[in-house]
Write an enzyme that holds these catalytic residues in place. Structure first.
Site, PDB file in Angstrom:
ATOM      1  CG  HIS A   1      -1.689   1.253   1.423  1.00 32.80           C
ATOM      2  ND1 HIS A   1      -3.003   1.363   1.073  1.00 32.80           N
ATOM      3  CD2 HIS A   1      -1.331   2.472   1.938  1.00 32.80           C
ATOM      4  CE1 HIS A   1      -3.434   2.593   1.347  1.00 32.80           C
ATOM      5  NE2 HIS A   1      -2.437   3.282   1.887  1.00 32.80           N
ATOM      6  CD  GLU A   2       1.861   3.555   3.631  1.00 36.33           C
ATOM      7  OE1 GLU A   2       2.155   4.623   3.064  1.00 36.33           O
ATOM      8  OE2 GLU A   2       0.800   3.398   4.257  1.00 36.33           O
TER       9      GLU A   2
ATOM     10  CG  HIS B   1       0.533   6.290  -0.729  1.00 38.25           C
ATOM     11  ND1 HIS B   1      -0.540   6.834  -1.389  1.00 38.25           N
ATOM     12  CD2 HIS B   1       0.021   5.665   0.373  1.00 38.25           C
ATOM     13  CE1 HIS B   1      -1.657   6.557  -0.722  1.00 38.25           C
ATOM     14  NE2 HIS B   1      -1.340   5.851   0.342  1.00 38.25           N
TER      15      HIS B   1
END
Length: 447
Positions: free
Chosen positions: A22-23, A26
């Protein structure tokens, strides 16, 4: 106990990997767009392990609940105050919110110099901000869909196969109890034809059989005729003759489930009856089944998120009172870990390694769908809050252009810090409530 611990470790590792990806969702677009990313961290609290590569510190925190990346310039630069201005303390809410916002902007501005002003998050265009903030949730969606593909086409979904599990001894009413006596009832056509448990139905009345739905369609359409039934037994195909009977059988919906009327009674129709039951098993399906499954999971997860306050109230009633815990209600980390341990250590008939692996994959797919949906909620500190801010910025700039006015600049999200802190406090309370409920009133798979 060892298997239970293994299940907990598997789900914990899967969740940690999901958070890490998920990170990365980003991190990658932020770096591609030139934003200076100072930290990539999994977890919160004190740093346990870290290493700096280039201008970014990569590390693990002590509390493995979530993660974050730190980008410079999340808020517009601090504009300062006119010389000679005296700031006085105030108990007014509006003044306190303003001071909190200014302090946050001052801190942000102190983290970089003028040479990096073009590398801040606020300097990005609206589309690029959306890509950066939606990258994390999108990664969870992709993980969820990929796991569904593995589940559907690799492990298989629960279904009934054309392998005969049992043969009826006689023809009994569709709504008769399982232990009904065959006394006075005609023998079942399958029994008279010589069909045995373990036979694989290959052809019925000239129609090839590949799935249980083919059996149902062929038998019901044959009425009371004498038809040929080809079965595979001990590696050989054996042709048999069965004289069907007309009987009242349940009407089936498109999913193969029996239809009931408003009073709960079976809806029946007069169709052909053979008298065999298929064998439940996990049957691999086409990947084309995944989009509908993913959409259904998205809708169900969205309904849970929308009704979360009510569901949390019910969890509280169960945890601190005598109410029963809703098995479909929200779970905390402890609850999910407990279920994973139960899955791994289960000793139930028909729930073997393949079923256990499929259940674990399904749990991870559901968790990633939950991360995707939950992070779209338009509240800070969730990704959806930043997405809402970027969309508002785009709308303001479009309106300013249409009216021939100067660019209003980026939306100052620092003004939302008091609300952000309030939301974060609510999340902490929710986490503690679920933690307590998972301990004192746990949800179990095998009561």
């Amino acid at each position: 106990m060892l298997l239970f611990a293994l299940g907990v470790l598997v789900i914990a590792a899967g969740l940690a990997l999901s958070i890490a990806l998920h990170e990365i969702g980003h991190l990658v677009p932020a770096k591609l767009f030139g934003v200076r990313v100072t930290q990539y961290m999994i977890g919160f609290g004190p740093t346990v392990l870290s290493r700096t590569r280039g201008e970014t510190e990569y590390g693990l925190k002590a509390i493995p609940l979530g993660g974050y990346i730190r980008m410079i310039g999340m808020y517009p630069p601090h504009k300062g105050e006119p010389e000679g201005t005296i700031r006085e303390d105030s108990t007014g809410l509006l003044q306190q919110m303003t001071e909190m916002s200014e302090d946050a902007k001052a801190y942000e501005s102190a983290q970089y110099g003028p040479e990096d002003a073009h590398r801040t998050f606020v300097a990005l265009s609206v589309p690029k901000k959306l890509v950066v903030m939606l990258g994390g949730p999108t990664m969870n969606l992709l993980i969820s869909v990929l796991l569904m593909v593995v589940l559907v086409s690799g492990i298989g979904l629960p279904s009934v196969t054309p392998t005969v599990q049992s043969v009826s001894e006689c023809v009994v009413p569709a709504d008769a109890p399982a232990d009904v006596s065959c006394e006075g009832q005609p023998p079942a056509p399958a029994l008279e034809a010589g069909i045995r448990p373990g036979d694989v139905l290959r052809e019925i009345d000239g129609a090839p059989i590949t799935r249980w739905e083919d059996v149902t369609e062929a038998v019901r359409a044959a009425d009371d005729r004498t038809i040929e039934v080809v079965v595979e037994r001990d590696g050989r195909e054996i042709p048999l003759e069965a004289t069907l009977v007309i009987d009242a059988r349940p009407v089936l919906d498109q999913d193969g489930a029996a239809v009931r009327d408003a009073d709960g009674r079976l809806v029946t129709e007069e169709v052909g009856f053979l008298g065999v039951a298929g064998t439940p098993d996990l049957v691999p399906q086409s990947p084309t089944e995944v989009p509908a499954m993913a959409w259904d999971a998205f809708v169900r997860t969205g309904q849970i998120v929308v009704t979360l306050p009510v569901r949390l109230y019910e969890v509280g009633q169960a945890a601190f009172g005598s109410a029963e815990r809703d098995p479909d209600g929200p779970l905390g980390v402890v609850g999910v870990s407990r279920l994973a341990g139960e899955v791994a250590s289960a000793d139930e008939p028909g729930f073997e390694l393949r079923e256990k692996v499929g259940t674990m994959i399904s749990m991870l797919a559901s968790l990633n769908m939950a991360l995707f949906v939950f992070n779209l909620v338009p509240l800070l500190p969730l990704d959806g809050g930043h997405v809402a801010g970027a969309l508002l910025e785009g709308i303001r700039r479009r309106i300013a252009r249409l009216r021939g006015r100067p660019d209003p600049g980026p939306v100052d999200m620092s003004r939302m810090l008091p609300l952000t802190n309030a939301v974060a406090l609510v999340f902490i309370v929710m986490t503690l409530l679920l933690l307590y409920a998972d301990i004192v009133k746990p949800i179990t798979l095998f009561p």
